[in-house]
Scaffold this active site. Sequence first.
Site, PDB file in Angstrom:
ATOM      1  N   CYS A   1      31.796 -26.937 -12.158  1.00 39.66           N
ATOM      2  CA  CYS A   1      30.871 -26.050 -11.450  1.00 39.66           C
ATOM      3  C   CYS A   1      31.113 -24.586 -11.827  1.00 39.66           C
ATOM      4  CB  CYS A   1      31.014 -26.243  -9.956  1.00 39.66           C
ATOM      5  SG  CYS A   1      32.725 -26.072  -9.412  1.00 39.66           S
TER       6      CYS A   1
ATOM      7  N   GLU B   1      30.189 -26.511  -0.792  1.00 39.57           N
ATOM      8  CA  GLU B   1      30.488 -25.948  -2.120  1.00 39.57           C
ATOM      9  C   GLU B   1      29.473 -26.568  -3.075  1.00 39.57           C
ATOM     10  OE1 GLU B   1      32.642 -23.669  -2.644  1.00 39.57           O
ATOM     11  OE2 GLU B   1      33.563 -23.724  -0.671  1.00 39.57           O
TER      12      GLU B   1
ATOM     13  N   GLY C   1      29.235 -30.649  -3.976  1.00 41.48           N
ATOM     14  CA  GLY C   1      28.262 -31.401  -4.766  1.00 41.48           C
ATOM     15  C   GLY C   1      27.075 -30.521  -5.115  1.00 41.48           C
TER      16      GLY C   1
ATOM     17  N   LYS D   1      34.706 -39.744   1.360  1.00 39.02           N
ATOM     18  CA  LYS D   1      33.993 -40.544   0.361  1.00 39.02           C
ATOM     19  C   LYS D   1      34.019 -39.831  -0.982  1.00 39.02           C
ATOM     20  CE  LYS D   1      29.679 -40.960  -0.961  1.00 39.02           C
ATOM     21  NZ  LYS D   1      29.880 -41.335  -2.382  1.00 39.02           N
TER      22      LYS D   1
ATOM     23  N   THR E   1      23.327 -28.641  -5.056  1.00 36.02           N
ATOM     24  CA  THR E   1      22.643 -27.814  -4.061  1.00 36.02           C
ATOM     25  C   THR E   1      21.591 -28.622  -3.297  1.00 36.02           C
ATOM     26  OG1 THR E   1      23.131 -25.788  -5.233  1.00 36.02           O
ATOM     27  CG2 THR E   1      21.189 -25.740  -3.813  1.00 36.02           C
TER      28      THR E   1
ATOM     29  N   GLU F   1      20.678 -25.338 -13.128  1.00 34.59           N
ATOM     30  CA  GLU F   1      21.995 -25.877 -13.489  1.00 34.59           C
ATOM     31  C   GLU F   1      21.820 -27.117 -14.369  1.00 34.59           C
ATOM     32  OE1 GLU F   1      24.370 -27.841 -10.457  1.00 34.59           O
ATOM     33  OE2 GLU F   1      26.152 -26.788 -11.162  1.00 34.59           O
TER      34      GLU F   1
ATOM     35  N   THR G   1      21.605 -31.847  -2.608  1.00 35.71           N
ATOM     36  CA  THR G   1      22.304 -32.714  -1.640  1.00 35.71           C
ATOM     37  C   THR G   1      22.818 -31.855  -0.485  1.00 35.71           C
ATOM     38  OG1 THR G   1      23.085 -33.915  -3.582  1.00 35.71           O
ATOM     39  CG2 THR G   1      23.991 -34.594  -1.481  1.00 35.71           C
TER      40      THR G   1
HETATM   41  P1  NDP Z   1      25.878 -34.841  -5.679  1.00 34.16           P
HETATM   42  O1  NDP Z   1      25.383 -33.809  -4.749  1.00 34.16           O
HETATM   43  O2  NDP Z   1      24.925 -35.804  -6.256  1.00 34.16           O
HETATM   44  O3  NDP Z   1      26.997 -35.734  -4.980  1.00 34.16           O
HETATM   45  C1  NDP Z   1      28.167 -35.190  -4.400  1.00 34.16           C
HETATM   46  C2  NDP Z   1      28.723 -36.196  -3.402  1.00 34.16           C
HETATM   47  O4  NDP Z   1      27.812 -36.333  -2.325  1.00 34.16           O
HETATM   48  C3  NDP Z   1      28.910 -37.595  -3.978  1.00 34.16           C
HETATM   49  O5  NDP Z   1      30.018 -38.202  -3.371  1.00 34.16           O
HETATM   50  C4  NDP Z   1      27.626 -38.279  -3.560  1.00 34.16           C
HETATM   51  O6  NDP Z   1      27.749 -39.661  -3.556  1.00 34.16           O
HETATM   52  C5  NDP Z   1      27.450 -37.695  -2.166  1.00 34.16           C
HETATM   53  N1  NDP Z   1      26.097 -37.729  -1.618  1.00 34.16           N
HETATM   54  C6  NDP Z   1      24.911 -37.790  -2.272  1.00 34.16           C
HETATM   55  N2  NDP Z   1      23.892 -37.811  -1.372  1.00 34.16           N
HETATM   56  C7  NDP Z   1      24.441 -37.748  -0.144  1.00 34.16           C
HETATM   57  C8  NDP Z   1      23.925 -37.723   1.192  1.00 34.16           C
HETATM   58  N3  NDP Z   1      22.619 -37.770   1.445  1.00 34.16           N
HETATM   59  N4  NDP Z   1      24.793 -37.639   2.215  1.00 34.16           N
HETATM   60  C9  NDP Z   1      26.122 -37.572   1.994  1.00 34.16           C
HETATM   61  N5  NDP Z   1      26.670 -37.613   0.764  1.00 34.16           N
HETATM   62  C10 NDP Z   1      25.853 -37.691  -0.281  1.00 34.16           C
HETATM   63  O7  NDP Z   1      26.678 -34.068  -6.804  1.00 34.16           O
HETATM   64  P2  NDP Z   1      27.308 -34.650  -8.126  1.00 34.16           P
HETATM   65  O8  NDP Z   1      28.294 -35.715  -7.773  1.00 34.16           O
HETATM   66  O9  NDP Z   1      26.207 -34.943  -9.076  1.00 34.16           O
HETATM   67  O10 NDP Z   1      28.170 -33.408  -8.638  1.00 34.16           O
HETATM   68  C11 NDP Z   1      27.658 -32.395  -9.416  1.00 34.16           C
HETATM   69  C12 NDP Z   1      27.315 -31.175  -8.585  1.00 34.16           C
HETATM   70  O11 NDP Z   1      28.447 -30.738  -7.852  1.00 34.16           O
HETATM   71  C13 NDP Z   1      26.902 -30.003  -9.439  1.00 34.16           C
HETATM   72  O12 NDP Z   1      25.766 -29.401  -8.877  1.00 34.16           O
HETATM   73  C14 NDP Z   1      28.099 -29.071  -9.354  1.00 34.16           C
HETATM   74  O13 NDP Z   1      27.800 -27.726  -9.560  1.00 34.16           O
HETATM   75  C15 NDP Z   1      28.574 -29.326  -7.969  1.00 34.16           C
HETATM   76  N6  NDP Z   1      29.955 -28.914  -7.834  1.00 34.16           N
HETATM   77  C16 NDP Z   1      30.251 -27.803  -7.091  1.00 34.16           C
HETATM   78  C17 NDP Z   1      31.551 -27.340  -6.981  1.00 34.16           C
HETATM   79  C18 NDP Z   1      31.893 -26.152  -6.151  1.00 34.16           C
HETATM   80  O14 NDP Z   1      33.077 -25.965  -5.879  1.00 34.16           O
HETATM   81  N7  NDP Z   1      30.953 -25.338  -5.736  1.00 34.16           N
HETATM   82  C19 NDP Z   1      32.641 -28.028  -7.694  1.00 34.16           C
HETATM   83  C20 NDP Z   1      32.220 -29.183  -8.430  1.00 34.16           C
HETATM   84  C21 NDP Z   1      30.920 -29.597  -8.495  1.00 34.16           C
HETATM   85  P3  NDP Z   1      27.266 -40.504  -4.849  1.00 34.16           P
HETATM   86  O15 NDP Z   1      27.937 -39.937  -6.031  1.00 34.16           O
HETATM   87  O16 NDP Z   1      27.722 -41.844  -4.552  1.00 34.16           O
HETATM   88  O17 NDP Z   1      25.793 -40.344  -4.893  1.00 34.16           O
END
Ligand code: NDP
Length: 480
Positions: A282, A248, A226, A173, A228, A384, A230
């Site tokens: 990130c 990650e 995504g 997804k 922290t 963040e 989540t």
């Molecule tokens: P989110 O945690 O909001 O979302 C990440 C993904 O998880 C999206 O596809 C989201 O869907 C999905 N999601 C949300 N809730 C759930 C759930 N309960 N169960 C399963 N999937 C879920 O992050 P963001 O998209 O806002 O991204 C930004 C964050 O990602 C920042 O904190 C950034 O630091 C981190 N990041 C980390 C990286 C790393 O390598 N460590 C690299 C890049 C980003 P939907 O968008 O549809 O809500």
Amino acid sequence: MITIKNYINGELIEAVSKKHLDNYEPATGKVYGLIPDSDSQDVQLAVDAAKKAFAAWSNTGLEERMMLLMKVADGIEKRMDEFVAAESRDNGKTLKLARAVDIPRAVSNFKFYASALQHFASESHQMPGMGVNYTLRQPIGVVGCISPWNLPLYLFSWKIAPALATGNCVVAKPSEVTPYTAYLLSEVCIEAGLPKGVLNIVHGLGGKAGQAIIEHPEIKAISFTGGTETGKKIAATAAPMFKKLSLELGGKNPTIVFADCDFDETVKQTVTASLSNQGEICLCGSRVFVEKSIYEKFKEAFVARVKTLKTGDPQDEKSMMGAIVSKQHKEKILSYIELAQQEGGKILCGGKELKIEGRCAEGYFIEPTVIEGLDYKCRTQQEEIFGPVVTLTPFESEEEVLTMANSVKYGLASSIWTTDLSRAHRVAEKIEAGIVWINCWLLRDLRTPFGGVKASGVGREGGWEAMRFFTEAKNVCIKI
Ligand code: NDP
């Protein structure tokens, strides 16, 4: 209007519920597409297809698997301009960045793991005179890959490619905020002849479609990138089900500038490290610590360079910074700029929402913002923000800067700028982070371990790490 569909069992189909979500173009603030609002029914279809495909895919010869992944890479490359335009439109990043980084990197991810699968080997342990052990590394089965919106196809493919290379079938997804290039990828997979059900892409909300993936008992491993918070929710659901987990998560990365750095190069690179992709990477160094003896000189040069960054329509080749990904995220960033001022911060440049004339009049733009005068323990320096906001803080000694750098709950990436090699190694060893760059930033070798410590995640991606994550090790012991 562009209507995106799920990719399940080799076909492009609507959500079972027939419901849709709006897809916004951040640069204009307007809806330009529809996304399937998938739920557990769609995830079930995807899992059924993946399970059915697994026996054949996991037994497909390495050469054939490699050729198919190469074809996917070629398919993206052939449609490069279309992918670049889609990523820029969906995310708000500049065309220039999508062309230089995002899409070429997605191509590299498929090529890299297509090649890796041919070289992946497992261990053997001999017990002289008694026996020999060998390790089988077998695919897990059906695995879930969930990625965020900031580097949409880049991070999506970073998970999917090793999962497929090791013989798993995938239910993936992308972020609901940036689904477009994942949709184009499904078209490419069909054109490339990827067998039905091997890769399934379910679009929709995290809390609904994403959560259904995490909860599904037949999805045995989850690779998630995504936020922290989540990540915590995902771990709470998946850990009691004994799923393999790679998380990650977020970061609040320190950039440490010593007085003996190559000054001009450091200013240039640290501005890029702070603000690339509107600070929505990130790995961005959002906390810049500068040795006191050069603080004023560095600040002046840093701010002068930030002021040259032209923020504008992502489609304009002259724009160096594009739009913030969503209205909601723009509000969050602006609230942090407000907070920084309440906490005593002084805005050196930027600090406001930006209005762009013409096509982008309703888009989500923020001026690149530099702030000084904040205590390293305040919320602005600890949480963040994930936007074009960077703080400057002076330090006097290595010990002091390490205390400040390591004071956050995160530990993803860092960079050190110095010409003293011994100091560089010494500080690198003491930084609490999964990645340390010395006199560079975002210089990536795909073979290296990638990931964070503390609240930045669990596990590592990249190279053999990802191949190991997506396989189960089985020891076979033979008595001689
Ligand atoms: P989110 O945690 O909001 O979302 C990440 C993904 O998880 C999206 O596809 C989201 O869907 C999905 N999601 C949300 N809730 C759930 C759930 N309960 N169960 C399963 N999937 C879920 O992050 P963001 O998209 O806002 O991204 C930004 C964050 O990602 C920042 O904190 C950034 O630091 C981190 N990041 C980390 C990286 C790393 O390598 N460590 C690299 C890049 C980003 P939907 O968008 O549809 O809500």
